[in-house]
Design an enzyme around this catalytic site. Sequence first.
Site, mmCIF file in Angstrom:
data_model
loop_
_atom_site.group_PDB
_atom_site.id
_atom_site.type_symbol
_atom_site.label_atom_id
_atom_site.label_comp_id
_atom_site.label_asym_id
_atom_site.label_seq_id
_atom_site.Cartn_x
_atom_site.Cartn_y
_atom_site.Cartn_z
ATOM 1 N N ASN A 1 -5.540 12.432 0.498
ATOM 2 C CA ASN A 1 -4.593 11.759 1.302
ATOM 3 C C ASN A 1 -5.469 10.842 2.138
ATOM 4 O OD1 ASN A 1 -1.804 10.817 1.911
ATOM 5 N ND2 ASN A 1 -2.052 11.998 3.917
ATOM 6 N N GLN B 1 -2.003 2.806 10.193
ATOM 7 C CA GLN B 1 -0.607 2.763 9.426
ATOM 8 C C GLN B 1 0.252 3.646 10.049
ATOM 9 O OE1 GLN B 1 -3.501 3.351 7.983
ATOM 10 N NE2 GLN B 1 -3.762 2.698 5.674
ATOM 11 N N ASP C 1 -2.200 10.638 -2.415
ATOM 12 C CA ASP C 1 -2.720 9.751 -3.429
ATOM 13 C C ASP C 1 -3.063 10.479 -4.918
ATOM 14 O OD1 ASP C 1 -2.982 8.642 -0.474
ATOM 15 O OD2 ASP C 1 -2.926 7.043 -1.966
ATOM 16 N N ARG D 1 0.822 -1.299 -0.010
ATOM 17 C CA ARG D 1 -0.005 0.056 -0.101
ATOM 18 C C ARG D 1 0.946 1.043 0.266
ATOM 19 N NH1 ARG D 1 2.248 2.014 3.690
ATOM 20 N NH2 ARG D 1 0.783 3.719 3.540
ATOM 21 N N ARG E 1 -7.681 -0.372 -6.392
ATOM 22 C CA ARG E 1 -7.968 0.518 -5.585
ATOM 23 C C ARG E 1 -8.198 2.087 -6.428
ATOM 24 N NH1 ARG E 1 -4.401 1.431 -0.481
ATOM 25 N NH2 ARG E 1 -6.200 2.313 0.145
HETATM 26 O O1 MRU Z 1 -4.631 3.346 2.348
HETATM 27 P P1 MRU Z 1 -3.134 3.525 2.081
HETATM 28 O O2 MRU Z 1 -2.392 2.963 3.390
HETATM 29 O O3 MRU Z 1 -2.508 2.976 0.983
HETATM 30 O O4 MRU Z 1 -2.937 5.166 2.225
HETATM 31 C C1 MRU Z 1 -1.730 5.671 2.029
HETATM 32 C C2 MRU Z 1 -1.751 7.039 2.110
HETATM 33 O O5 MRU Z 1 -2.657 7.652 2.286
HETATM 34 C C3 MRU Z 1 -0.003 7.748 1.931
HETATM 35 O O6 MRU Z 1 -0.316 8.810 2.476
HETATM 36 C C4 MRU Z 1 -0.280 8.160 0.460
HETATM 37 O O7 MRU Z 1 -0.285 7.041 -0.277
HETATM 38 C C5 MRU Z 1 1.392 8.358 0.060
HETATM 39 S S1 MRU Z 1 2.457 7.193 0.159
HETATM 40 C C6 MRU Z 1 4.104 8.179 -0.303
#
Ligand code: MRU
Length: 364
Positions: A263, A212, A253, A56, A103
């Site tokens: 994000n 996370q 994102d 992820r 996703r």
């Molecule tokens: O759902 P996730 O864990 O994939 O979400 C990740 C994030 O929101 C991060 O901040 C984003 O992808 C940037 S990663 C460099």
Amino acid sequence: MSENQKNILDYETVALSDDDTGVIIIDQTKLPGKTEIIKLETAKEIWDAIYLLQVRGAPAIGVAAASGIYVLAKALLKEIPEDDYQAFYAKFTEYKEYLDSARPTAVNLSWALSRMDAVCRAAHEEGRTVAEIVEILGKEARQIKEEDIRVCRAIGEYGLSLVKPGDGILTHCNAGQLATCKYGTATAPIYLGQERGYNFKVFADETRPLLQGARLTSYELHSAGVDVTLICDNMSAMVMKNGWVNAVFVGCDRVAANGDTANKIGTSVVATVAKRYGVPFYVCAPTSTIDFNTPTGDEIRIEQRPAGEVTEMWYKERMAPEGVKVFNPAFDVTDHELITAIVTEHGIARAPFTESLRALQNTK
Ligand code: MRU
């Protein structure tokens, strides 16, 4: 050395297996308790790993998808005659669309797959055989990964120019090495500062509901020897009001053309609080995350995830009544007005973002 004695930063987030028959990842759903390395060989395994967040973070899912479609294309050589490009490309397109559906929010997924698709078509137009096309796809997948490492380091250098030794830094979710191939985006200034003795004091939001920040960010920063303090999401206002935070760094994102940024859910809360307490709020964004086809944050599709992530996942027993309504968006959009600057590998963009982001894109 057993898998659990190695430093988590010694592992590659995404790699191709030695024989290019699979994508090797750390199963991030098991961290920090267990370091389990898994090999993804089929389209379903790759899709599931992305959907279930075993791999992820926007850049990492881009690299996983590029590596994945290469592995799948290579496997096609066993079933499709070398001169049947039409059959090969039909299957390639099917895999591409399938992986892209895992996703919706992080643009890096479709960006990486489109880049692989463009390379595939260009090689065919040059008259390459299917076997040669597959080889070219392998080179492109490796290139995307190497670029990610260079891009993150460059973001780190620009980000580091915005802070000073001893600063307090707050981050949300995991935009760290585990979300990229090295350094991370939001953590890149922290890692470069660590190499140079900056002694940052980092606050990591735990990041409900999938934790996370707790499971990944505090783990990787702690493993790197960074001074990191884990806080619950609802504590960021207090640490900012106390004056303990000089800058917020987050990943993203998808950045819309006007600078609105999607994000991890809760990011816009942090941005709002940062504005209230005069703390600069920096978004770290590889230019591959900027989507000029999306004019504003309103057009960014936000992934909705299962209710069980909120009601029971990570708890010993269910923590909400059966049947209660749950709203579980995985991301939110931070309005560009709340963003002090967007830090890319080509430089730092400030308002008005519509112009500054375009200008950075054109400096490539
Ligand atoms: O759902 P996730 O864990 O994939 O979400 C990740 C994030 O929101 C991060 O901040 C984003 O992808 C940037 S990663 C460099």
